[in-house]
Write an enzyme that holds these catalytic residues in place. Structure first.
Site, PDB file in Angstrom:
ATOM      1  N   GLU A  94       0.821  -1.211   0.000  1.00 40.34           N
ATOM      2  CA  GLU A  94       0.000   0.000   0.000  1.00 40.34           C
ATOM      3  C   GLU A  94       0.854   1.259   0.000  1.00 40.34           C
ATOM      4  O   GLU A  94       1.938   1.283   0.585  1.00 40.34           O
ATOM      5  CB  GLU A  94      -0.863   0.035   1.263  1.00 40.34           C
ATOM      6  CG  GLU A  94      -1.970  -0.964   1.239  1.00 40.34           C
ATOM      7  CD  GLU A  94      -2.696  -1.039   2.579  1.00 40.34           C
ATOM      8  OE1 GLU A  94      -2.851  -0.002   3.242  1.00 40.34           O
ATOM      9  OE2 GLU A  94      -3.090  -2.166   2.938  1.00 40.34           O
ATOM     10  N   CYS A 107       3.426   8.304   1.448  1.00 37.65           N
ATOM     11  CA  CYS A 107       3.808   7.322   2.461  1.00 37.65           C
ATOM     12  C   CYS A 107       4.063   5.992   1.742  1.00 37.65           C
ATOM     13  O   CYS A 107       3.143   5.424   1.152  1.00 37.65           O
ATOM     14  CB  CYS A 107       2.676   7.210   3.476  1.00 37.65           C
ATOM     15  SG  CYS A 107       2.952   5.943   4.716  1.00 37.65           S
ATOM     16  N   CYS A 114       5.246  -7.648   7.349  1.00 36.15           N
ATOM     17  CA  CYS A 114       6.178  -7.161   8.364  1.00 36.15           C
ATOM     18  C   CYS A 114       6.352  -8.260   9.396  1.00 36.15           C
ATOM     19  O   CYS A 114       5.421  -9.010   9.685  1.00 36.15           O
ATOM     20  CB  CYS A 114       5.600  -5.905   9.024  1.00 36.15           C
ATOM     21  SG  CYS A 114       6.716  -5.126  10.198  1.00 36.15           S
ATOM     22  N   CYS A 118       3.980  -5.762  16.005  1.00 38.95           N
ATOM     23  CA  CYS A 118       3.317  -4.773  16.868  1.00 38.95           C
ATOM     24  C   CYS A 118       1.832  -5.134  16.989  1.00 38.95           C
ATOM     25  O   CYS A 118       1.167  -5.408  16.000  1.00 38.95           O
ATOM     26  CB  CYS A 118       3.478  -3.358  16.296  1.00 38.95           C
ATOM     27  SG  CYS A 118       5.198  -2.842  16.191  1.00 38.95           S
ATOM     28  N   CYS A 121      -1.031  -3.227  14.930  1.00 36.03           N
ATOM     29  CA  CYS A 121      -0.761  -2.911  13.522  1.00 36.03           C
ATOM     30  C   CYS A 121      -1.260  -4.004  12.581  1.00 36.03           C
ATOM     31  O   CYS A 121      -0.920  -5.178  12.734  1.00 36.03           O
ATOM     32  CB  CYS A 121       0.739  -2.702  13.353  1.00 36.03           C
ATOM     33  SG  CYS A 121       1.183  -2.287  11.665  1.00 36.03           S
ATOM     34  N   CYS A 334      -3.374   1.262   7.872  1.00 36.42           N
ATOM     35  CA  CYS A 334      -2.283   0.764   7.045  1.00 36.42           C
ATOM     36  C   CYS A 334      -2.185  -0.768   7.108  1.00 36.42           C
ATOM     37  O   CYS A 334      -2.082  -1.340   8.176  1.00 36.42           O
ATOM     38  CB  CYS A 334      -0.986   1.391   7.534  1.00 36.42           C
ATOM     39  SG  CYS A 334       0.398   0.921   6.548  1.00 36.42           S
TER      40      CYS A 334
END
Ligand code: SAH
Length: 350
Positions: A94, A107, A114, A118, A121, A334
């Site tokens: 994205e 961004c 990932c 976290c 997230c 996100c």
């Protein structure tokens, strides 16, 4: 499929060396770079002033693939554009274009997925796929400008992924981006956001790129931060703050701290006091973000609480602001757009 040889991943120096090795005249390097970074050629064949023989040689030595926007959502309210790109191997990332008074800011993602874990997230929930190549990070800029007709004036490495976990490719991207023969964007207009990979923060400081470092802090207490961000088990807050002070000492750049406010987790007066204590003696800016809801977690907060917390911080002498909420009407925190798309029937989504 190999991405190593995509021509857009080469720094101007690397392309220069390659051209020297072919026995071609040195001015061909600048010509090709102009096609890649200024004229944004769509293919080798579009490079009309490059002799056919050299074009054929480039074609056999490099790939020149383009990431494709498969969804483009534009907010009628504030002009924010969210783009979902498909990579050549079918992965998705994205990119978000935001409009500010000082210009448009992009961004970009640095990894497909990932591995940092976290808790709040969405990017990390589906796990890690792979690092992005420099051409895929740069491609987000070029293809967004192509798709929207808008000109990007600043970049934040704050999309999907942990930029310092893909250090070499990110550094190469920054070299191409800032080179006068590349994109020619000053790194003063670039921010890099990290969950706090301390060793790499020292490496970045040593490069003295002059970019702004953003640290995703989210709690001033080791125990709470470790609960929210597993990376904190590897690098505790005192170590992280030491690296931040070193970064400031080496680069002279004020550090920005991201703080996603979560009701009942990190929003007490004690949190505010401890946070201000951490920043003592160091030019810092705290960016409060009301946590974005993701469907897998119950974390929540709102703008009013963020403003209250911000006031607390300012009252304690800190330099803090609440981040402007953009694209609320097309919102997908996100990483959510990618997850929804990959789980959905693609034919109905384009
Ligand atoms: N890995 C990097 C950059 C990607 S995350 C980092 O950790 O900084 C970009 C920013 O969005 C980080 O500050 C991250 O903590 C924050 N973020 C992630 N999920 C969020 C959510 N649900 N609400 C608010 N901020 C979030």
């Amino acid at each position: 499929m190999t991405f190593i040889s995509d021509i857009l991943s080469l720094t101007p120096e690397e392309l220069g060396k390659y051209i020297a090795g072919t026995g071609e005249k040195p001015f061909r390097t600048k010509q090709i770079l102009k096609w890649l970074h200024q004229k944004r050629a769509a293919s080798f064949d579009a490079m009309s002033d490059i002799p056919l023989g050299l074009r054929e040689r480039l074609k056999s030595d490099f790939s020149f693939e383009h990431i494709k926007p498969v969804r483009v959502l534009e907010s009628p309210a504030d002009g924010t554009v969210k783009l979902l790109f498909e990579l050549c191997d079918g992965n998705h990332i994205e990119t978000v274009l935001m409009s500010y008074e000082h210009g448009d800011s992009l961004c970009v993602s640095t990894q497909a997925g990932c591995k940092m874990g976290c808790r709040f997230c969405a990017s990390t929930i589906a796990g890690f796929r792979r690092n992005l190549e420099p051409c895929e990070i740069l491609g987000q800029l070029y293809e967004t400008e192509r798709a929207t007709g808008r000109k990007v004036s600043s970049i934040v490495l704050m999309g999907i992924g942990e930029p310092l976990d893909n250090f070499d490719n990110v550094v190469k991207f920054l070299r191409i981006l800032s080179s006068p023969d590349g994109t020619d964007m000053s790194l003063r207009h670039v921010s890099l956001s990290t969950c706090g990979l301390v060793d790499r923060i020292y490496d970045l400081a040593a490069l003295d790129f002059g970019l702004t470092l953003s640290i995703s802090l989210h709690s001033p207490y080791d125990e709470k931060r470790s609960e929210l961000m597993p990376v904190n088990n590897r690098y505790h807050i005192p170590e992280l703050m030491k690296a931040c002070r070193d970064y400031f000492a080496k680069t002279g750049r004020r550090i920005s701290f991201e703080y996603a406010l979560i009701e009942g987790e990190n929003d007490s007066y004690g949190d505010a006091k401890a946070l201000v204590g951490l920043m003592k003696g160091m030019p810092a800016h705290i960016n409060i973000i009301p946590v974005n809801k993701i469907k897998e977690r119950s974390y929540r907060s709102d703008r009013a609480s963020a403003q209250r917390f911000c006031k607390l911080l300012c009252g304690l002498g800190a330099n803090a602001t609440v981040r402007r909420t953009l694209g609320a009407d097309i919102d997908a925190a996100c990483g959510q757009l990618r997850r929804e798309y990959e789980g959905a029937d693609k034919n109905t989504e384009v």
